[in-house]
Design a protein around this motif. Structure first.
Motif, PDB file in Angstrom:
ATOM      1  N   SER A  54       5.339  -0.237 -11.347  1.00 11.56           N
ATOM      2  CA  SER A  54       4.704   0.795 -10.525  1.00 11.56           C
ATOM      3  C   SER A  54       5.708   1.318  -9.492  1.00 11.56           C
ATOM      4  CB  SER A  54       3.463   0.231  -9.824  1.00 11.56           C
ATOM      5  OG  SER A  54       3.838  -0.774  -8.888  1.00 11.56           O
ATOM      6  N   VAL A  55       5.535   2.571  -9.123  1.00 14.18           N
ATOM      7  CA  VAL A  55       6.413   3.199  -8.136  1.00 14.18           C
ATOM      8  C   VAL A  55       6.397   2.427  -6.807  1.00 14.18           C
ATOM      9  CG1 VAL A  55       6.834   5.328  -6.836  1.00 14.18           C
ATOM     10  CG2 VAL A  55       6.269   5.438  -9.277  1.00 14.18           C
ATOM     11  N   PRO A  56       5.232   1.989  -6.301  1.00 13.81           N
ATOM     12  CA  PRO A  56       5.255   1.230  -5.046  1.00 13.81           C
ATOM     13  C   PRO A  56       6.064  -0.075  -5.126  1.00 13.81           C
ATOM     14  CG  PRO A  56       3.066   2.092  -5.435  1.00 13.81           C
ATOM     15  CD  PRO A  56       3.852   2.337  -6.697  1.00 13.81           C
ATOM     16  N   ILE A  57       5.977  -0.807  -6.233  1.00 14.91           N
ATOM     17  CA  ILE A  57       6.755  -2.048  -6.342  1.00 14.91           C
ATOM     18  C   ILE A  57       8.236  -1.748  -6.513  1.00 14.91           C
ATOM     19  CG2 ILE A  57       7.261  -3.958  -7.956  1.00 14.91           C
ATOM     20  CD1 ILE A  57       5.217  -4.696  -5.783  1.00 14.91           C
ATOM     21  N   SER A  58       8.572  -0.737  -7.296  1.00  9.57           N
ATOM     22  CA  SER A  58       9.981  -0.341  -7.414  1.00  9.57           C
ATOM     23  C   SER A  58      10.558  -0.002  -6.044  1.00  9.57           C
ATOM     24  CB  SER A  58      10.137   0.868  -8.345  1.00  9.57           C
ATOM     25  OG  SER A  58       9.830   0.521  -9.661  1.00  9.57           O
ATOM     26  N   THR A  59       9.807   0.761  -5.273  1.00 11.58           N
ATOM     27  CA  THR A  59      10.254   1.140  -3.930  1.00 11.58           C
ATOM     28  C   THR A  59      10.414  -0.100  -3.055  1.00 11.58           C
ATOM     29  OG1 THR A  59       9.159   3.291  -4.127  1.00 11.58           O
ATOM     30  CG2 THR A  59       9.684   2.535  -1.893  1.00 11.58           C
ATOM     31  N   TYR A  60       9.442  -1.000  -3.089  1.00  5.02           N
ATOM     32  CA  TYR A  60       9.514  -2.236  -2.296  1.00  5.02           C
ATOM     33  C   TYR A  60      10.768  -3.041  -2.661  1.00  5.02           C
ATOM     34  CZ  TYR A  60       8.355  -6.841  -0.430  1.00  5.02           C
ATOM     35  OH  TYR A  60       8.405  -8.047   0.244  1.00  5.02           O
ATOM     36  N   LEU A  61      11.017  -3.194  -3.958  1.00  7.69           N
ATOM     37  CA  LEU A  61      12.189  -3.972  -4.389  1.00  7.69           C
ATOM     38  C   LEU A  61      13.486  -3.312  -3.926  1.00  7.69           C
ATOM     39  CD1 LEU A  61      11.079  -5.008  -7.996  1.00  7.69           C
ATOM     40  CD2 LEU A  61      11.065  -6.424  -5.920  1.00  7.69           C
ATOM     41  N   LYS A  62      13.562  -1.991  -4.005  1.00  7.72           N
ATOM     42  CA  LYS A  62      14.760  -1.277  -3.534  1.00  7.72           C
ATOM     43  C   LYS A  62      14.954  -1.470  -2.034  1.00  7.72           C
ATOM     44  CE  LYS A  62      14.472   2.223  -7.142  1.00  7.72           C
ATOM     45  NZ  LYS A  62      14.044   3.603  -7.454  1.00  7.72           N
ATOM     46  N   ILE A  67      -2.066   9.963 -14.127  1.00  7.40           N
ATOM     47  CA  ILE A  67      -1.033  10.793 -14.764  1.00  7.40           C
ATOM     48  C   ILE A  67       0.195  10.910 -13.858  1.00  7.40           C
ATOM     49  CG2 ILE A  67      -0.485  13.140 -15.562  1.00  7.40           C
ATOM     50  CD1 ILE A  67      -3.484  13.261 -16.513  1.00  7.40           C
ATOM     51  N   LYS A  68      -0.040  11.208 -12.587  1.00  9.76           N
ATOM     52  CA  LYS A  68       1.063  11.349 -11.629  1.00  9.76           C
ATOM     53  C   LYS A  68       1.851  10.047 -11.522  1.00  9.76           C
ATOM     54  CE  LYS A  68       0.293  11.292  -7.127  1.00  9.76           C
ATOM     55  NZ  LYS A  68      -0.093  11.683  -5.765  1.00  9.76           N
ATOM     56  N   SER A  69       1.146   8.926 -11.501  1.00  8.29           N
ATOM     57  CA  SER A  69       1.795   7.619 -11.361  1.00  8.29           C
ATOM     58  C   SER A  69       2.705   7.323 -12.545  1.00  8.29           C
ATOM     59  CB  SER A  69       0.738   6.526 -11.208  1.00  8.29           C
ATOM     60  OG  SER A  69       0.000   6.728 -10.020  1.00  8.29           O
ATOM     61  N   GLY A  70       2.206   7.562 -13.768  1.00  4.14           N
ATOM     62  CA  GLY A  70       3.014   7.338 -14.962  1.00  4.14           C
ATOM     63  C   GLY A  70       4.241   8.235 -14.999  1.00  4.14           C
ATOM     64  N   TYR A  71       4.064   9.491 -14.635  1.00  2.00           N
ATOM     65  CA  TYR A  71       5.168  10.447 -14.612  1.00  2.00           C
ATOM     66  C   TYR A  71       6.246  10.001 -13.619  1.00  2.00           C
ATOM     67  CZ  TYR A  71       7.763  14.767 -13.817  1.00  2.00           C
ATOM     68  OH  TYR A  71       8.768  15.693 -13.673  1.00  2.00           O
ATOM     69  N   GLN A  72       5.825   9.631 -12.398  1.00  2.00           N
ATOM     70  CA  GLN A  72       6.789   9.221 -11.377  1.00  2.00           C
ATOM     71  C   GLN A  72       7.517   7.938 -11.780  1.00  2.00           C
ATOM     72  OE1 GLN A  72       4.340   9.068  -7.846  1.00  2.00           O
ATOM     73  NE2 GLN A  72       4.844  11.185  -7.295  1.00  2.00           N
ATOM     74  N   ALA A  73       6.795   6.997 -12.391  1.00  2.00           N
ATOM     75  CA  ALA A  73       7.423   5.746 -12.829  1.00  2.00           C
ATOM     76  C   ALA A  73       8.467   6.032 -13.906  1.00  2.00           C
ATOM     77  CB  ALA A  73       6.371   4.775 -13.339  1.00  2.00           C
ATOM     78  N   HIS A 100       0.841  -1.196   0.000  1.00  2.00           N
ATOM     79  CA  HIS A 100       0.000   0.000   0.000  1.00  2.00           C
ATOM     80  C   HIS A 100       0.875   1.244   0.000  1.00  2.00           C
ATOM     81  CE1 HIS A 100      -3.683  -2.285   0.638  1.00  2.00           C
ATOM     82  NE2 HIS A 100      -2.986  -3.013   1.494  1.00  2.00           N
ATOM     83  N   ASP A 101       0.552   2.145  -0.890  1.00  2.00           N
ATOM     84  CA  ASP A 101       1.271   3.406  -1.030  1.00  2.00           C
ATOM     85  C   ASP A 101       0.633   4.441  -0.113  1.00  2.00           C
ATOM     86  OD1 ASP A 101       2.843   5.466  -1.986  1.00  2.00           O
ATOM     87  OD2 ASP A 101       2.197   5.268  -4.063  1.00  2.00           O
ATOM     88  N   THR A 102       1.427   5.392   0.349  1.00  2.00           N
ATOM     89  CA  THR A 102       0.870   6.484   1.155  1.00  2.00           C
ATOM     90  C   THR A 102       0.344   7.615   0.275  1.00  2.00           C
ATOM     91  OG1 THR A 102       3.064   7.502   1.373  1.00  2.00           O
ATOM     92  CG2 THR A 102       2.357   5.994   3.144  1.00  2.00           C
ATOM     93  N   GLN A 103       0.697   7.607  -1.025  1.00  2.00           N
ATOM     94  CA  GLN A 103       0.187   8.623  -1.952  1.00  2.00           C
ATOM     95  C   GLN A 103      -1.143   8.176  -2.547  1.00  2.00           C
ATOM     96  OE1 GLN A 103       2.759  10.297  -4.921  1.00  2.00           O
ATOM     97  NE2 GLN A 103       4.593   9.754  -3.757  1.00  2.00           N
ATOM     98  N   LYS A 104      -2.015   9.142  -2.757  1.00  2.00           N
ATOM     99  CA  LYS A 104      -3.289   8.865  -3.414  1.00  2.00           C
ATOM    100  C   LYS A 104      -3.036   8.729  -4.913  1.00  2.00           C
ATOM    101  CE  LYS A 104      -7.930  10.606  -4.028  1.00  2.00           C
ATOM    102  NZ  LYS A 104      -8.659  11.805  -4.351  1.00  2.00           N
ATOM    103  N   ARG A 105      -3.504   7.622  -5.510  1.00  2.00           N
ATOM    104  CA  ARG A 105      -3.248   7.371  -6.929  1.00  2.00           C
ATOM    105  C   ARG A 105      -4.541   7.089  -7.705  1.00  2.00           C
ATOM    106  NH1 ARG A 105       2.044   7.347  -7.914  1.00  2.00           N
ATOM    107  NH2 ARG A 105       3.437   6.947  -6.186  1.00  2.00           N
ATOM    108  N   THR A 106      -5.680   7.494  -7.168  1.00  2.00           N
ATOM    109  CA  THR A 106      -6.957   7.235  -7.834  1.00  2.00           C
ATOM    110  C   THR A 106      -7.266   8.323  -8.858  1.00  2.00           C
ATOM    111  OG1 THR A 106      -8.132   8.369  -6.056  1.00  2.00           O
ATOM    112  CG2 THR A 106      -7.903   5.982  -5.861  1.00  2.00           C
ATOM    113  N   GLY A 107      -8.170   7.997  -9.774  1.00  2.00           N
ATOM    114  CA  GLY A 107      -8.647   8.960 -10.756  1.00  2.00           C
ATOM    115  C   GLY A 107      -7.620   9.291 -11.822  1.00  2.00           C
ATOM    116  N   ILE A 108      -7.987  10.226 -12.678  1.00  3.48           N
ATOM    117  CA  ILE A 108      -7.134  10.598 -13.803  1.00  3.48           C
ATOM    118  C   ILE A 108      -5.868  11.298 -13.326  1.00  3.48           C
ATOM    119  CG2 ILE A 108      -8.304  12.796 -14.296  1.00  3.48           C
ATOM    120  CD1 ILE A 108      -6.906  10.357 -16.931  1.00  3.48           C
ATOM    121  N   ILE A 109      -5.972  12.113 -12.303  1.00  9.28           N
ATOM    122  CA  ILE A 109      -4.785  12.802 -11.765  1.00  9.28           C
ATOM    123  C   ILE A 109      -3.816  11.764 -11.194  1.00  9.28           C
ATOM    124  CG2 ILE A 109      -3.928  14.458 -10.052  1.00  9.28           C
ATOM    125  CD1 ILE A 109      -5.491  15.743 -12.400  1.00  9.28           C
ATOM    126  N   GLY A 110      -4.330  10.792 -10.458  1.00 18.00           N
ATOM    127  CA  GLY A 110      -3.491   9.721  -9.920  1.00 18.00           C
ATOM    128  C   GLY A 110      -2.828   8.917 -11.019  1.00 18.00           C
TER     129      GLY A 110
END
Length: 165
Positions: free
Chosen positions: A84-92, A45-51, A33-43
């Protein structure tokens, strides 16, 4: 073999595949579970950008210690051709604790190869197996033809010589 399926799912597709894999293997499962909100269109877009930028996030504490498992099966949706950013973070965070790994991803159109390559680079190890499942295969309930061979292949290195296939 003691295995853990660990995954992140924004829309539920990766969750469904993770549950099927864990059920087939009869192993533990943990959703990240991520602490950032990733729902909706904004989530989205933000998720793709961060990845695409290789950013990390802050994860909620997880319960299972990957060092307690012979195999960790990491699952992620594809975001901008990356995990996804959460899985990348988990693996790191856990790269020194993972003994053997397998990967799966869910995706809409493309990017599975880049996702697996990035996950491999983060961990510095080759996965024993990978499987990529499309959103369409999940929706049409045809992904078992990929999940069953994947499960068989991840079990193989841990099978006793006298055990049937």
């Amino acid at each position: 073999m003691k295995a853990l399926v660990v995954y992140y799912s924004r829309t539920g597709n990766t969750r469904e595949v993770a549950a099927r894999i864990a059920d087939e293997l009869g192993c533990d499962i943990e959703e990240i579970h991520d602490t950032q909100k990733r729902t909706g269109i904004i989530g989205f877009i933000k998720s793709g950008y961060q990845a695409a930028r290789g950013k990390d996030t802050v994860l909620e504490p997880y319960e299972k210690d990957p060092s307690s498992y012979d195999l960790v099966i990491a699952g992620t949706p594809v975001w901008a051709g990356k995990p996804s950013v959460p899985i990348s973070t988990y693996l790191k965070e856990n790269r020194s604790k993972i003994k053997k790994v397998a990967f799966f991803c869910t995706y809409g159109g493309s990017g599975a190869e880049g996702t697996f390559r990035t996950m491999k680079e983060i961990l510095g190890m080759e996965p024993i197996e990978t499987v990529a499942i499309t959103e369409r295969e999940i929706k049409e309930d045809t992904c078992d033809c990929k999940i069953e061979p994947f499960v068989r292949d991840v079990e193989e290195p841990f099978r006793e010589p006298s055990e049937p296939r």
